[in-house]
Design an enzyme around this catalytic site. Sequence first.
Site, short mmCIF file in Angstrom:
data_model
loop_
_atom_site.label_atom_id
_atom_site.label_comp_id
_atom_site.label_asym_id
_atom_site.label_seq_id
_atom_site.Cartn_x
_atom_site.Cartn_y
_atom_site.Cartn_z
N ASP A 1 0.83 -0.97 -0.21
CA ASP A 1 -0.15 0.08 -0.10
C ASP A 1 0.82 1.30 -0.02
OD1 ASP A 1 -2.19 1.64 0.43
OD2 ASP A 1 -1.86 1.86 2.40
N ASP B 1 3.22 1.43 3.27
CA ASP B 1 2.47 1.25 4.72
C ASP B 1 2.84 -0.32 5.22
OD1 ASP B 1 1.25 0.68 7.13
OD2 ASP B 1 -0.53 1.58 6.25
N ASP C 1 0.58 5.26 -0.03
CA ASP C 1 -0.61 6.09 0.34
C ASP C 1 -0.04 7.70 0.69
OD1 ASP C 1 -2.55 8.01 1.72
OD2 ASP C 1 -3.67 6.05 2.25
#
Length: 367
Positions: free
Chosen positions: A89, A268, A91
């Site tokens: 991930d 992450d 972000d």
Amino acid sequence: MDIQGLFKEYYRKNPVPPPPSIERREFAFTTFSSSGMIRHISFKNPEEMNRYIIERIPRHAYYSTAYYSDPSAPEMEDKGWQGADMVFDIDVDHIDTPCKPLHDTWRCKACGAHGRGLALKCPVCGSESLERQTWVCDRCISVAREEALKLIDILEEDLGISRSEMIPVFSGHRGFHIHVEDKALIDLEQEARREIADYVRGLGIDPDLYIERTGDLYKYKYPSTAPGWRGRIAMHLALRGKEDTPLPREELKKLIMECVAEARANIDEKVTMDVKRLIRLPGTLHGKTGLKVLPLTIQQLEAMDAASIIERAVALPDTPVSVEMEEWPRRVLGFTFSEDGSKKTVPLYLAVYLVLNSPTARILSIG
Ligand SMILES: [Zn+2]
Ligand SMILES: [Zn+2]
């Protein structure tokens, strides 16, 4: 203007592609009418999934990265875990992109101080209790795209994961998910996934092991052709014209760590480690933006700039509408706005994004 109706219209015309092994996945949804999450849903086939989506019109749609023998069992321990895809991930929420002062604001709930840009805690009183208004623009997505490309390079070059097993997905909001559907990785437990996450983040690199003495000074030991981080650091030293430069020990070590910071992928790690994660279902709409959760090929990710990725993720009509809002972001998606005036004409899909995120935004009229 009924946003739920726009979502329904979209799903009628655009069936959602099923994830691989649909019958072994758990699905979860939130709706427009209630705040809770509907979990432990499973589907036998893509038709059943799409019927459900058109009937219920989810605001957010997720599926399990895990494969289960009984995905609809209400207790996690009864689901029968059979492995999980690995997901990374990226972000921009926690990356300080240069555009944040143009579109993000914060207000401290403790002392009332307020300002623009990224703030993790109040610079006045130190409180972490902040109210934030954040937006996404093409520059944010451009930063996230660079991180995704670095990640893909590390996964391919260092970990031998084939490009055909990696699916980059624009999350529909602040970044990308990279789904890895490699059979060899499916059985990995949490600890092994943590090691992979740490590796791509460049954690645990001891610069002392990468240098050697030359006279009174030190130089970097490895050529850019060396495998893994050894070669990657050499390449970044070369970009700075410092690959063969003898330097004082501490200076060289600092330089090496700067190269690591540049080359690492900002993921992450919690998402990668989690073997029972729910992740956004590609092909559905993101309930905070109205943009499509957009699967891409690596070739597309490499060839498209951020603006064209956002353009392709636009799922709702572009009919011009008049919108009123108290504080307009200076930049959002690919649009730039002046500070003056509370009323502006924008395409409907942008109006939906504004309304879904700002309590003061209102659609006044179409046209
Ligand atoms: Zn404060
Ligand atoms: Zn931005």
